[in-house]
Design an enzyme around this catalytic site. Structure first.
Site, PDB file in Angstrom:
ATOM      1  N   TRP A 193      38.230  51.999  37.476  1.00 17.77           N
ATOM      2  CA  TRP A 193      38.967  52.107  38.739  1.00 17.77           C
ATOM      3  C   TRP A 193      39.725  53.418  38.607  1.00 17.77           C
ATOM      4  O   TRP A 193      40.648  53.534  37.801  1.00 17.77           O
ATOM      5  CB  TRP A 193      39.920  50.928  38.893  1.00 17.77           C
ATOM      6  N   LYS A 209      41.281  44.075  40.700  1.00 23.08           N
ATOM      7  CA  LYS A 209      41.861  42.737  40.558  1.00 23.08           C
ATOM      8  C   LYS A 209      43.210  42.762  39.860  1.00 23.08           C
ATOM      9  O   LYS A 209      44.134  42.080  40.259  1.00 23.08           O
ATOM     10  CB  LYS A 209      40.882  41.859  39.780  1.00 23.08           C
TER      11      LYS A 209
HETATM   12  C1  F6R Z   1      45.335  39.847  47.147  1.00 22.04           C
HETATM   13  C2  F6R Z   1      45.540  40.111  45.752  1.00 22.04           C
HETATM   14  C3  F6R Z   1      46.660  41.015  45.350  1.00 22.04           C
HETATM   15  C4  F6R Z   1      47.388  40.416  44.142  1.00 22.04           C
HETATM   16  C5  F6R Z   1      48.450  41.396  43.634  1.00 22.04           C
HETATM   17  C6  F6R Z   1      49.252  40.807  42.501  1.00 22.04           C
HETATM   18  O1  F6R Z   1      44.211  39.054  47.382  1.00 22.04           O
HETATM   19  O2  F6R Z   1      44.826  39.633  44.924  1.00 22.04           O
HETATM   20  O3  F6R Z   1      47.545  41.241  46.396  1.00 22.04           O
HETATM   21  O4  F6R Z   1      47.964  39.206  44.520  1.00 22.04           O
HETATM   22  O5  F6R Z   1      47.827  42.566  43.209  1.00 22.04           O
HETATM   23  O6  F6R Z   1      48.421  40.461  41.441  1.00 22.04           O
HETATM   24  P1  F6R Z   1      48.905  39.470  40.322  1.00 22.04           P
HETATM   25  O7  F6R Z   1      49.094  38.137  40.964  1.00 22.04           O
HETATM   26  O8  F6R Z   1      47.821  39.458  39.310  1.00 22.04           O
HETATM   27  O9  F6R Z   1      50.205  40.001  39.808  1.00 22.04           O
END
Ligand code: F6R
Length: 602
Positions: free
Chosen positions: A75, A597
């Site tokens: 990425w 992700k």
């Molecule tokens: C939306 C999504 C992102 C994550 C965000 C936080 O579908 O996946 O908005 O929620 O990048 O990621 P985490 O929860 O891994 O801190």
């Protein structure tokens, strides 16, 4: 952001690394690459820009010999997503893959260029390859060269390094970026995330920061970078099922993961309900002591939306003050929160740099911190004093679905755990939660798919989509808008229903669609009034609701049951609407453009 793989074992490495990379493709898909030893014991590097399929095609007919190999999925941060910038990067006998950001890469580039090293990419990673090469010339030891190189670099990294003169060896190390170590039969794996090697082993150990994992003829050694005594490897079995990282009969991971929502609730509840399901027992929180006077949630994206629901749930069952903060903003503000407050970071991946930064900020100022995360052993579990695990299993689709459902379950449990003030309300809320997985499953088993498709067509035909909601429906509305943006690229925004008349209502015209979930029993009637205001101005509205006396029939009908349980059902419908719209538009649902992700950079 970016995924790395390292392997040392007896299997043919090219196909193994490609397969492992396919489990990490959700982390980035700008380019990919692999490095392995060929029959002449020379390192072959193959790279391709674009998605993994490009690398798979470039590797057609290639195979390597057993021993060490590395792989990468990118990425882009430094340099365009071209083949030249794809990893692995090479300098003489040294070949490197990297996830993270080398912050002093400019200075190092200048120094190394003056020393005669020639750069062939714009990436920050290439300085690492040259540095290790420089020290390998001096020391002849791969692990020592990596150790010396680390002294020169600052920033975040998970690195895996091969050396052509040391076939069978591999060195990996991390700081501020995730790296898991897996122990298989006669094999070791390194990866940015567990699903990459779940097919081969469930024995996992998160690599501690600043400890080099060195695999060579003598097996595995864990050597602290500062020269301290070697650590003993401590592997644990992760409960994840390898099948959880497969698509099964579903077309996309996202679709499969939406249908795994009920399971995510059930697994997150497991072992946390007392005898007879009469109360909630979160032994994980015992380290934090008695209930705090204030809770401050910090999170990003979808996890932030779960925190907004958490606020409503905790406020409704206790007298604890609750704030919800965007982690990337909170981390740079002075802390003006009550003494004894808990700062709770919600993060699916457990690796989001901003959420980690926000928790670190709070910890430095002496506040107790709690992590709510889906990934055991992730960085946030080391950062926070206590961890409440959500148990959604591996989430592969980039757009978060079942992990959001599990986060809602976790904050609901937290509210019940803290809920002392409203005993009867708490009892009812617990009863609803206990029944939720079965009811949610039944609901998903009897979806009105033609209705969903008709609504998806409406969304696809709209220029702009406004999501509105009040109370419990507000977090659902902004989450619905985020999901739609992410995978359909359709402009969309979410507003509290009551705010519409303070500005956004000016946007209402033909071609603009308003989507409204209505599950909040206390505020649904008010939201229906906001819907009328839209319709009076010629706007088209899609409603997701139970039938309500005196109101029009909802566009998507939820069962006759209101309140918190409706949060799961309406969430699934909004997720499915985005999913089916994106499929209709022919988009790449699991790997939407520009996203990754886990966001391990600021
Ligand atoms: C939306 C999504 C992102 C994550 C965000 C936080 O579908 O996946 O908005 O929620 O990048 O990621 P985490 O929860 O891994 O801190």
């Amino acid at each position: 952001m970016c995924g790395i793989i390292g392997y040392n074992g007896l299997e043919e490495p090219v196909s193994l690394v490609l397969e492992a990379l396919s489990r990490l493709e959700y982390r980035g898909y700008d380019s990919a690459g692999v490095a392995y030893f060929d029959k002449e014991k020379k390192i072959e590097v193959v790279r391709a820009s674009g998605k993994l399929a490009g690398l798979v095609a470039a590797c057609e007919g290639r195979s390597g010999v057993s021993g060490s190999a590395i792989g990468h999925i990118r990425w882009a941060t430094h340099g365009a997503p071209t083949e030249e910038n794809a990893h692995p990067h090479r300098s003489g006998p040294i070949v490197v893959v990297h996830n993270g950001i080398i912050e002093n890469d400019r200075e190092l580039r200048e120094t190394l260029s003056r020393e005669g090293f020639v750069f062939s990419s714009e990436t920050d990673t290439e300085v690492v390859a040259h540095l290790v090469h420089r020290f390998f010339r001096e020391t002849g030891s791969l692990s020592e060269s990596v150790r010396l190189a680390l002294r020169e670099i600052s920033g975040s990294y998970a690195l895996a390094v091969l050396c052509e003169e040391r076939p069978g060896e591999i060195v990996a190390v991390r700081r501020g970026a995730p790296l898991l170590l897996g122990e298989g039969e006669n094999a070791y794996f390194f990866a940015s995330d567990v699903p990459a090697f779940l097919k081969w082993t469930r024995k996992v150990m998160p690599l501690p920061p600043d400890v080099m994992a060195v695999v060579g003829p003598e097996g595995l050694s864990l050597l602290p970078v500062d020269g301290g005594s070697p650590l003993l490897p401590l592997f644990e079995e992760v409960p994840w099922d390898p099948v959880a990282a497969e698509k099964g009969h579903y077309r996309h991971f996202m679709e499969k993961e939406i249908f795994e929502g009920p399971r995510a609730i059930m697994d997150t509840l497991e072992g946390r309900l007392g005898p007879g399901h009469g109360r909630v027992m979160l032994s994980e929180l015992s380290r934090l002591g008695p209930s705090p006077p204030e809770i401050v949630f910090v999170a990003c994206g979808t996890s932030y939306h779960a925190a907004l629901l958490g606020r409503l749930m905790i406020e409704s069952l206790s007298d604890i003050a609750v704030r919800v903060e965007i982690a990337s903003e909170f981390r740079y503000r002075p802390l003006r929160i009550r003494k004894g407050a808990w700062v709770v970071g919600i993060t699916q991946s457990g690796e989001t740099a901003d959420t980690l930064g926000a928790l670190e900020h709070a910890r430095r100022e002496g506040f107790l911190t709690l992590a709510v995360t889906n990934v055991p052993g992730s960085s946030v579990t080391r950062e926070a004093e206590a961890t409440l695990l959500t148990r959604a299993g591996p989430e592969i689709g980039v757009a978060s679905t079942k992990a959001f459902i599990a986060q809602i379950t976790a904050v609901w449990l937290l509210a019940l755990h803290l809920g002392r003030r409203e005993a009867e309300k708490t009892r009812q809320a617990l009863e609803i939660l206990v029944r939720a997985p079965a009811r949610f499953e039944g609901f998903l088993g009897s979806l009105d798919l033609p209705a969903l498709d008709r609504l998806a067509e409406k969304i696809a035909a709209s220029r702009f989509v406004i999501f509105i909601g009040r109370g419990l429906d507000y977090p659902l509305a902004i989450e619905g808008a985020l999901k739609l943006k992410e995978i359909t690229y359709r402009p969309a925004d979410g507003y509290p229903g009551g705010e519409l008349k303070h500005g956004p209502i000016a946007l209402i015209e033909p071609g603009v669609l308003v989507v409204a979930p209505l599950v909040d029993p206390d505020l649904a009637a008010k939201e229906w009034s906001n819907i009328r205001e839209v319709e009076a101005r010629g706007g088209t509205v899609v409603t997701v609701a139970s039938p309500a006396p005196g109101q029009p029939l909802p566009s998507y009908l939820l069962p006759e049951r209101n309140g918190w349980e409706g949060v799961f059902l309406a969430t699934a419908i909004l997720q499915l609407l985005s999913y089916r719209t994106a499929v209709l538009m022919g988009n790449d649902v699991d790997q939407p453009r520009n996203l990754a992700k886990s966001v391990t950079v600021e």
